[in-house]
Design a protein around this motif. Structure first.
Motif, short mmCIF file in Angstrom:
data_model
loop_
_atom_site.label_atom_id
_atom_site.label_comp_id
_atom_site.label_asym_id
_atom_site.label_seq_id
_atom_site.Cartn_x
_atom_site.Cartn_y
_atom_site.Cartn_z
N LEU A 289 0.85 -1.19 0.00
CA LEU A 289 0.00 0.00 0.00
C LEU A 289 0.88 1.24 0.00
CD1 LEU A 289 -2.99 0.95 0.20
CD2 LEU A 289 -2.65 1.06 2.68
N LEU A 290 0.72 2.09 -0.99
CA LEU A 290 1.64 3.22 -1.20
C LEU A 290 1.33 4.41 -0.31
CD1 LEU A 290 1.86 3.06 -5.10
CD2 LEU A 290 3.64 2.39 -3.45
N VAL A 291 0.05 4.66 -0.04
CA VAL A 291 -0.35 5.74 0.87
C VAL A 291 -1.49 5.20 1.72
CG1 VAL A 291 0.34 7.66 -0.63
CG2 VAL A 291 -1.93 6.66 -0.89
N PRO A 292 -1.72 5.78 2.91
CA PRO A 292 -2.82 5.28 3.74
C PRO A 292 -4.15 5.29 2.99
CG PRO A 292 -1.41 6.74 5.01
CD PRO A 292 -0.93 6.83 3.59
N PHE A 293 -4.97 4.29 3.24
CA PHE A 293 -6.30 4.15 2.66
C PHE A 293 -7.08 5.45 2.85
CE2 PHE A 293 -10.64 2.10 3.80
CZ PHE A 293 -11.18 2.47 2.58
N ARG A 294 -7.53 6.04 1.75
CA ARG A 294 -8.34 7.26 1.80
C ARG A 294 -9.81 6.87 1.63
NH1 ARG A 294 -4.06 10.72 -2.06
NH2 ARG A 294 -2.35 10.58 -0.54
N LEU B 18 -7.48 9.64 -7.53
CA LEU B 18 -6.30 9.48 -8.39
C LEU B 18 -5.96 10.79 -9.08
CD1 LEU B 18 -4.16 7.74 -9.80
CD2 LEU B 18 -5.89 7.16 -11.53
N TYR B 19 -6.96 11.46 -9.63
CA TYR B 19 -6.71 12.69 -10.36
C TYR B 19 -6.23 13.81 -9.43
CZ TYR B 19 -7.30 16.36 -13.86
OH TYR B 19 -7.07 17.39 -14.74
N GLN B 20 -6.77 13.84 -8.20
CA GLN B 20 -6.31 14.84 -7.24
C GLN B 20 -4.84 14.61 -6.90
OE1 GLN B 20 -8.49 17.33 -6.14
NE2 GLN B 20 -6.66 18.33 -5.35
N ALA B 21 -4.44 13.35 -6.78
CA ALA B 21 -3.03 13.03 -6.54
C ALA B 21 -2.17 13.48 -7.71
CB ALA B 21 -2.87 11.53 -6.30
N MET B 22 -2.72 13.38 -8.92
CA MET B 22 -1.99 13.85 -10.11
C MET B 22 -1.84 15.36 -10.07
SD MET B 22 -3.99 11.33 -12.78
CE MET B 22 -3.63 12.31 -14.22
N LEU B 23 -2.91 16.06 -9.70
CA LEU B 23 -2.84 17.52 -9.62
C LEU B 23 -1.80 17.97 -8.59
CD1 LEU B 23 -6.66 18.40 -9.73
CD2 LEU B 23 -4.98 18.78 -11.55
N LYS B 24 -1.67 17.18 -7.52
CA LYS B 24 -0.71 17.51 -6.46
C LYS B 24 0.68 16.93 -6.73
CE LYS B 24 -2.15 17.15 -2.23
NZ LYS B 24 -2.74 16.54 -1.02
N LYS B 25 0.79 16.19 -7.84
CA LYS B 25 2.06 15.55 -8.21
C LYS B 25 2.62 14.69 -7.06
CE LYS B 25 3.53 18.93 -11.71
NZ LYS B 25 2.15 19.29 -12.03
N GLU B 26 1.76 13.88 -6.49
CA GLU B 26 2.19 13.03 -5.37
C GLU B 26 3.19 11.99 -5.87
OE1 GLU B 26 -0.71 11.55 -2.64
OE2 GLU B 26 -2.11 13.19 -3.05
N PRO B 27 4.29 11.82 -5.15
CA PRO B 27 5.38 10.95 -5.62
C PRO B 27 5.00 9.48 -5.74
CG PRO B 27 5.79 11.72 -3.37
CD PRO B 27 4.65 12.52 -3.90
N HIS B 28 3.99 9.02 -5.02
CA HIS B 28 3.66 7.60 -5.07
C HIS B 28 3.13 7.17 -6.44
CE1 HIS B 28 -0.59 8.86 -4.37
NE2 HIS B 28 -0.89 7.72 -4.93
N LEU B 29 2.70 8.15 -7.26
CA LEU B 29 2.10 7.80 -8.54
C LEU B 29 3.10 7.15 -9.50
CD1 LEU B 29 -0.13 10.93 -9.19
CD2 LEU B 29 -0.83 8.68 -8.38
N THR B 30 4.39 7.35 -9.28
CA THR B 30 5.38 6.72 -10.15
C THR B 30 5.49 5.22 -9.89
OG1 THR B 30 7.17 7.18 -8.56
CG2 THR B 30 6.74 8.84 -10.27
N LYS B 31 4.94 4.77 -8.76
CA LYS B 31 5.03 3.36 -8.39
C LYS B 31 3.70 2.62 -8.49
CE LYS B 31 8.68 4.29 -4.97
NZ LYS B 31 9.04 4.16 -3.52
N ILE B 32 2.62 3.35 -8.76
CA ILE B 32 1.30 2.73 -8.69
C ILE B 32 1.12 1.66 -9.76
CG2 ILE B 32 0.19 4.48 -10.14
CD1 ILE B 32 -2.29 4.24 -8.38
N ASP B 33 0.64 0.50 -9.33
CA ASP B 33 0.42 -0.63 -10.23
C ASP B 33 -1.04 -1.07 -10.25
OD1 ASP B 33 1.61 -2.91 -11.88
OD2 ASP B 33 0.57 -4.04 -10.30
#
Length: 530
Positions: free
Chosen positions: A106-111, A142-157
């Motif tokens: 799990l890359l970030v805590p469950f939202r 997911l899109y909000q994380a993209m807007l914030k450029k959250e680093p975990h998105l490079t690892k999301i599978d």
């Protein structure tokens, strides 16, 4: 009892487990789809760094304790244990965001659904798709994380909901029911799958932001009610049953959210029916005959477990503030040396509310523990308001809190009824608000000016609904629809209790709502000054 013992020992029983907001519940059903045993585990979400979440440890500890509680109930009632099941199903509160890497970490805590942190994403995606994307939807997170450029998105599978995560851990398959999937990404009602045009639009938008996402690889596969979503693995069986008694190989129904299980548990999967699930949160759903004429930010579009279009008004807050007041009265009773159970106290106070003025005597309450999208609040602050000349009685106080529990829901459903002209033949109520007969049911009827029915099984809730979906999966006849199965095999002869709206109560609720809408500025000021 002896028959149930033999039934359980022969592995014919069916189990549904649902992760609710405050309780994980398991319901074991017998040959007539009736509940014969249950298990429970109470839990609470946590606000961590501004995010409402449950830890994975809490998820697994809660699941195991719930199942262990079920085994204890079975042992106490029937003197046996569960070694096999005919089928099994898992459900959970819909929506939210669980992002995993290739190793399954799990890359970030469950939202959870309760977070109102994706307003910008909701607005932009709604404009992009011309289709309302609520803040709770997984794609909004997911899109909000993209807007914030959250680093975990490079690892999301992979991207899952809680129900999808449990199904994955139990079966090794990333598959969810179509109703649950509709809370992740919009569904094409014709293909009964994710909307491909919107997938293309999203991926083009993502590419322009520097992300090379392939949504069909990220999202779990969809399945319709009646299909098999996998089989319980040895690892899954051990994760569920720490006693080691449960055998692997049990077919598992597609994981559904609390919306789908609520529809199933109330036999409201046919068009022009609807249901209201009222507990910690509250949502009302109406199965539509046709698409809505307009896009409404207040109305979410999801599906039944069979893929039919559903309009839903979802509210984050329902009974939490009401429960807090009842607990306060319970604390007073203990201090005064009065021995009364919480159940009896709820009954006493709820019935007292029905003695109050139909407009609550000028009292006003906002039950916002957290934000409410429908009324435009990103965060909440529970608030009770009165003027010096208000009729401040216990009956009016309780009636006000009951009205407040349904006020936001009414705001949303009024859009369907009054603006879109949606026809509703009957609403079915289920959940904790309806356990006290003649109270929550009557107030909901007044709020919606629509007949409301409550089944005897209303208190069983989503876990029972999930068990019924698991039952349908293994017992349906060729060509038998879910609607027919429920009507002919589950609810036959069980019409429940139906009440029509009292015109005076309808008038009183409308008067309360005028005061409620006008007073929203007070709630905003309270939040600003916290």
């Amino acid at each position: 009892m002896a028959n149930y013992k033999e039934y359980i020992e022969s592995g014919k029983a069916i189990l549904g487990i649902e992760f609710g907001s405050t309780r994980i519940k398991g319901v074991l059903i017998g040959p007539d789809n009736e509940p014969i045993a249950q298990g429970n585990h109470d839990w609470e979400n946590q606000l961590v760094d501004g995010i409402w979440t449950y830890s994975l440890n809490a998820v697994w500890d809660g699941l195991r304790d719930c199942y262990s509680s079920l085994l204890t109930d079975v042992k106490g009632k029937y003197g046996c244990t569960i070694t096999n099941l005919t089928s099994l199903g898992f459900s959970a509160m819909m929506h939210g965001y669980m992002a995993f890497d290739k190793e399954g970490t799990l890359l970030v805590p469950f939202r959870t659904w309760r977070n109102t942190i994706t307003g910008e994403a909701s607005e932009e995606l709604t404009a992009l798709f011309h289709y309302h994307i609520p803040q709770r939807f997984s794609i909004a997170h997911l899109y909000q994380a993209m807007l914030k450029k959250e680093p975990h998105l490079t690892k999301i599978d992979s991207l899952l909901t809680l129900a999808g995560y449990i199904n994955w851990q139990m079966t090794g398959e990333k598959v969810i029911g179509i109703g649950e999937a509709s809370g992740m990404f919009p569904i094409d009602i014709q293909t009964k799958d994710y909307n491909q045009n919107m997938i293309n639009q999203f991926e083009e938008k993502a590419a322009s932001m520097g992300y090379n996402f392939h949504l069909r690889e990220l999202l779990p596969k969809t399945a319709l009610a009646g299909e098999i979503a996998g089989y319980l693995t040895e690892e899954g069986a051990r994760k569920l049953d720490v006693s080691g008694s449960l055998k692997a190989g049990v077919p598992i129904a597609p994981a559904e959210g609390d919306a789908g299980t609520g529809m199933t548990a109330t036999n409201s999967v046919a068009v022009r029916t609807g249901n209201v699930s009222a507990g910690t949160s509250v949502f009302g759903m109406v199965i539509l005959e046709q698409d809505l004429k307009e896009v409404h930010d207040e109305i979410d579009l999801v599906t039944t477990p069979t893929g039919n279009l559903v309009a839903m008004a979802h509210c984050n807050n329902c009974t939490s503030d009401l429960n807090a007041w009842v607990n306060l009265f319970h604390e007073f009773a203990k201090a005064a040396g009065i021995d009364i159970s919480l159940n009896d106290l709820y009954g006493t106070l709820y019935h007292k509310a029905m003695e109050g003025d139909v407009d609550c005597g000028g009292l006003l309450a906002y039950n916002y523990f957290s934000g409410e999208h429908i009324t435009g609040f990103a965060e909440g602050c529970p608030l009770f308001v009165r003027t010096p000349d208000s009729a401040f009685t216990l009956a009016n106080f309780m009636r006000t809190n009951l009205y407040a529990s349904l006020a936001v829901l009414k705001t949303g459903l009024d859009i369907l009824i009054k603006e879109e002209g949606v026809k509703i033949d009957e609403i079915f109520g289920h959940g904790g608000l309806f356990k006290t007969k003649g109270v929550g049911q009557n107030i909901l009827a007044a709020a919606l000016n629509t007949p409301v029915s409550v089944m005897e099984t209303a208190g069983e809730g989503g876990a029972w609904g999930m068990a019924l979906l698991a039952s349908y999966m293994v017992h349906k006849k060729d060509g038998e629809t879910l609607d027919s199965y429920l009507t002919d095999h589950v609810f036959k002869g069980n019409t429940g209790t139906k009440v029509a709206p009292d015109p005076k109560d309808v008038e009183g609720f409308e008067a309360f709502m005028k005061r409620y809408t006008k007073g929203l500025s007070i709630e905003r000021a309270a939040i600003e000054n916290m």
